[in-house]
Write an enzyme that holds these catalytic residues in place. Structure first.
Site, mmCIF file in Angstrom:
data_model
loop_
_atom_site.group_PDB
_atom_site.id
_atom_site.type_symbol
_atom_site.label_atom_id
_atom_site.label_comp_id
_atom_site.label_asym_id
_atom_site.label_seq_id
_atom_site.Cartn_x
_atom_site.Cartn_y
_atom_site.Cartn_z
ATOM 1 N N ASP A 1 45.570 27.725 19.575
ATOM 2 C CA ASP A 1 44.689 28.878 19.568
ATOM 3 C C ASP A 1 44.973 29.658 18.287
ATOM 4 O O ASP A 1 45.955 29.422 17.589
ATOM 5 C CB ASP A 1 44.892 29.734 20.821
ATOM 6 C CG ASP A 1 43.633 30.503 21.204
ATOM 7 O OD1 ASP A 1 42.791 30.741 20.313
ATOM 8 O OD2 ASP A 1 43.488 30.878 22.370
ATOM 9 N N TRP A 2 44.104 30.597 17.991
ATOM 10 C CA TRP A 2 44.134 31.297 16.705
ATOM 11 C C TRP A 2 45.519 31.898 16.436
ATOM 12 O O TRP A 2 45.946 32.834 17.115
ATOM 13 C CB TRP A 2 43.086 32.400 16.694
ATOM 14 C CG TRP A 2 42.888 33.085 15.379
ATOM 15 C CD1 TRP A 2 43.811 33.808 14.688
ATOM 16 C CD2 TRP A 2 41.687 33.130 14.601
ATOM 17 N NE1 TRP A 2 43.269 34.299 13.532
ATOM 18 C CE2 TRP A 2 41.958 33.892 13.455
ATOM 19 C CE3 TRP A 2 40.415 32.599 14.772
ATOM 20 C CZ2 TRP A 2 41.003 34.156 12.476
ATOM 21 C CZ3 TRP A 2 39.459 32.857 13.799
ATOM 22 C CH2 TRP A 2 39.748 33.620 12.666
#
Length: 739
Positions: free
Chosen positions: A281-282
């Site tokens: 994820d980011w």
């Protein structure tokens, strides 16, 4: 001979797929042999474009140079046939000329917006949800984008967590079915088709159980709960062929998911034999430093790649550190090669090596985006997503002969809020408000009056007087209340999930006029509105319904569509009940009813029961359940029982009912839930029509994870329950599972 043709056909297809896979693997081998270590590491690196950012951006003026130098495998937030072609042209200037994958958060529609995923889940219509993802995929692929970061398949039992709007709700069985349908919708007939995009099952794993419903917080649960409740939707996504997985921000039992080898290697890649790739994820690789799990980004990179996180989304941890980690013999080239192989495999399957620009076709984009067919699909999905919570005295459907209707409330004329969170902004978006939808429906026959009354979060009631004056002139009051689109979603956790501001006071003022009142609640999560629920005669939960929201609401209000939605999440009476869900474990001191509180598992100040239960939803018609029969009183361990009953539409409107089958294992080696959804059917019946409904019960439906986390069924006594909601069981019968 005729009998064997289907089998022969299947074997031919299987051999063809195997041959194609072998061909791709050989191509991957040849590419890997030509790549330098730095070029391999580049494939594991993902940057964002300059718009639609979904996290904190690291400023990098050298993006195009990095692409040209082969330091990038993917970009997110680059969209449009022209823009993707231009960026891909830069990648084609690199030494290896390996094409980029373009990814984007296409959560509930691309150009045409569909209802938020939680709203779609309320339809309990798997075919419609698959089609919604199919439309989104067609529009996305036509815009040069290859990959969506959806579906989110996290089980969510805490409405304080803002990201409940992005998933399918609280139930493992329903969530698994929806996960499968959405993956199939995005990927269509398979990667390589020009209308298919890669799905990404997220967030692996257990992100939906964040402590206190606070986004990015830790998760702490037993392995039993992990396997029984939270992992099955991910396994369904694997079974559906999901091209990619995304790991989650949270820790699980003290280990960040991004660096969790148990999740990514032991379960996903080894036990489940997953051949796709995992993207972080980011920024989550670098965030392991903030977790206190890694000393710096170099150690974070080591932990993540070893744990099975193949691509680094925007944390800039892999690119500067992996080569040194390999040189220091802390990370093997074999681990790097495995990650690169997984990414290259998807690029070959997409056909990007044959033609890097095959998805960047402006003519196809112009034809596909916002087409009448796509908007029609959005309208249908929106209608199916609406849940009728209350309809005392048959206030609804409204008559089309009304002279004056008052539209009251802060969301009555709102367009942008109908789009909901996690949507893509466009100029001239053609979003339909409730007011416009009513105008489209009624034309000049009915006069529409309007007053906002208050803003969403107002503490002031200065607008009430105007709203009351307007309401008194009308035959009926239609109210639009709830949340704005930025009140639910990522990083939108709340401790107070009551309807914001003085909106419920506005509802009270409208009710005091003596006019019939219909309340439409628009939100991205279950909200609390006890006074309204107890006192207003007609209530619909309309979530955020997308591009055609107002038209869908008008169709339901006037009976052109009979609502059939059922809640995919429990609605609490108060935040103090949270987490609250229907399939809780049996306790040694169960409360028999809401009044049974003395030395029982109960609250002193509030009933255990929710305000609105999982599976609940009304219709303009009524349904009768009768004549439950089982094909046998006992089920052999390798056999099956046919369960049948008669469902009858006893009202005056044609309508759909979602018949729900629940089971309870009465006595087992681990404590079991009081009931579990195991099957459902959505059935359309004309007024007065009856239909025999059949469910099949087999060993699989009775199986669970035992103390040793082994999946199987145990002989014993079971209760079968069939009803219209988890708390409204119409038919039940016991049966026995025998060896």
């Amino acid at each position: 001979m005729k009998h064997y043709l289907p089998l022969a056909f299947i074997l031919t297809l299987s051999f063809s797929a195997f041959a194609q896979n072998q061909k791709i693997e050989k191509k991957i081998d040849s590419v890997l042999k030509l790549m330098t270590l730095d070029e391999k590491i580049g494939q594991l690196n993902q940057y964002t474009g300059d718009r639609d950012a979904t996290g904190p951006i690291t400023n990098n003026p050298n993006k195009l140079k990095d692409i040209r130098d082969g330091k990038l495998g993917s970009m997110l937030n680059v969209r449009g046939a022209k823009e993707t072609r231009e960026v891909q042209e830069v990648a084609m200037q690199s030494r290896m000329k390996i094409p980029l994958i373009f990814g984007l958060d296409v959560i509930h529609g691309y150009r045409v917006t569909f209802p938020i995923p939680l709203a779609e889940a309320a339809s309990w219509d798997l075919a419609a949800m698959e089609n919604a993802a199919r439309v989104a995929a067609r529009e996305t692929a036509a815009s040069g984008v290859h990959w969506t970061f959806a579906p989110m398949v996290d089980i969510a039992r805490d409405p304080r967590w803002g990201r409940v709007m992005e998933g399918a709700g609280e139930d493992t069985y329903l969530g698994s079915k929806i996960a499968f349908a959405r993956v199939k919708g995005f990927q269509g007939k398979g990667l390589g088709n020009l209308d298919a995009i890669m799905a990404c099952a997220k967030h692996f794993a257990a992100y939906g159980a964040a402590i206190a419903g606070r986004d990015y917080a830790a998760v702490d649960m037993s392995d039993h709960t992990l396997w029984e409740v939270y992992l099955p939707p991910f396994k369904a996504a694997v079974d559906a062929g999901a091209a990619t997985f995304m790991n989650s921000f949270n820790t699980l039992n003290g280990i960040p998911a991004t660096g969790n080898a148990y999740l990514q290697r032991d379960i996903l890649k080894d036990k489940w034999k997953y051949t796709g790739f995992v993207v972080s994820d980011w920024g989550s690789i670098g965030e392991m430093v903030d977790h206190g799990f890694a000393k710096n980004k170099m150690q974070a990179a080591e932990l993540a790649i070893k744990a099975g996180s193949d691509m680094d989304m925007e944390s800039r941890s892999y690119l500067p550190n992996l080569a040194k980690l390999v040189a220091d013999k802390k990370v093997s080239v074999a681990i790097i090669d495995d990650a690169v192989r997984r990414i290259l495999r998807k690029k070959f399957e997409l056909g990007l090596f044959d033609d890097p620009y095959r998805f960047s076709n402006e003519a196809r984009q112009e034809k596909e985006l916002n087409s009448p067919e796509n908007r029609k699909a959005s309208l249908s999905m929106a209608e199916k997503s609406i849940v009728l919570l209350k309809n005392n005295n048959q206030v609804l459907p409204l008559s089309k002969n009304l002279k004056k209707i008052a539209v009251i409330g802060p969301l009555g004329k709102s367009e942008k809020d109908m789009q909901g969170f996690w949507s893509i902004a466009w100029e001239k978006d053609n979003l339909v408000s409730l007011y416009q939808g009513l105008k489209n429906k009624l034309g000049d026959k009915t006069e529409l009056l309007y007053a906002k009354g208050c803003e969403i979060s107002d503490s002031s009631k200065t607008g009430f007087a105007e709203a009351i004056d307007v309401a008194k002139q009308a035959d009926v009051i239609v109210m639009a209340v709830g949340e704005t689109l930025d009140m639910s979603g990522e990083a939108k956790s709340k401790t107070n999930i009551h309807i914001p501001g003085v909106q419920e006071d506005l509802i009270k003022a409208m009710q005091a006029t003596g006019k019939p009142v219909v309340v439409l609640v628009m939100a991205g999560r279950p909200l609390i509105f006890n006074w309204t629920a107890d006192n207003v005669p007609a209530i619909m939960y309309t979530w955020w319904l997308g591009s055609e929201a107002g038209n869908a609401m008008a169709n339901v209000l006037f009976g052109d569509y009979n609502p059939a939605g059922k809640l995919p999440m429990t609605f609490p009476r108060d935040e103090g009940q949270i987490p609250v869900y229907y399939n809780y474990l049996s306790t040694g001191r169960p409360a028999k009813n809401d009044q049974d509180t003395r030395y029982r598992s109960a609250y002193m100040d509030l009933p255990n029961s929710p305000k609105f239960a999982f599976g609940y939803g009304l219709s303009y018609t009524t349904f009768e359940y009768a004549d439950l029969t089982l094909s046998a009183p006992q089920l052999k361990i390798d056999g099956k029982i046919e369960v049948s009953f008669i469902l009858k539409n006893t009202g005056k409107y044609d309508g759909e009912e979602v018949a729900q089958l629940y089971l309870q294992d009465k006595f087992a080696s681990v404590v079991r839930p009081v009931k579990e959804l195991k099957e459902f059917q959505k059935v359309m019946l004309k007024a007065g029509e009856s239909k025999k409904i059949t469910f099949t019960i087999n060993k699989e439906k009775l199986s669970f994870y035992n103390q040793q986390l082994k999946w199987g069924a145990e002989p014993g006594d079971f209760k079968l329950m069939i009803g219209t909601a988890s708390n409204n069981i119409k038919l039940e019968k016991d049966f026995v599972l025998v060896e």
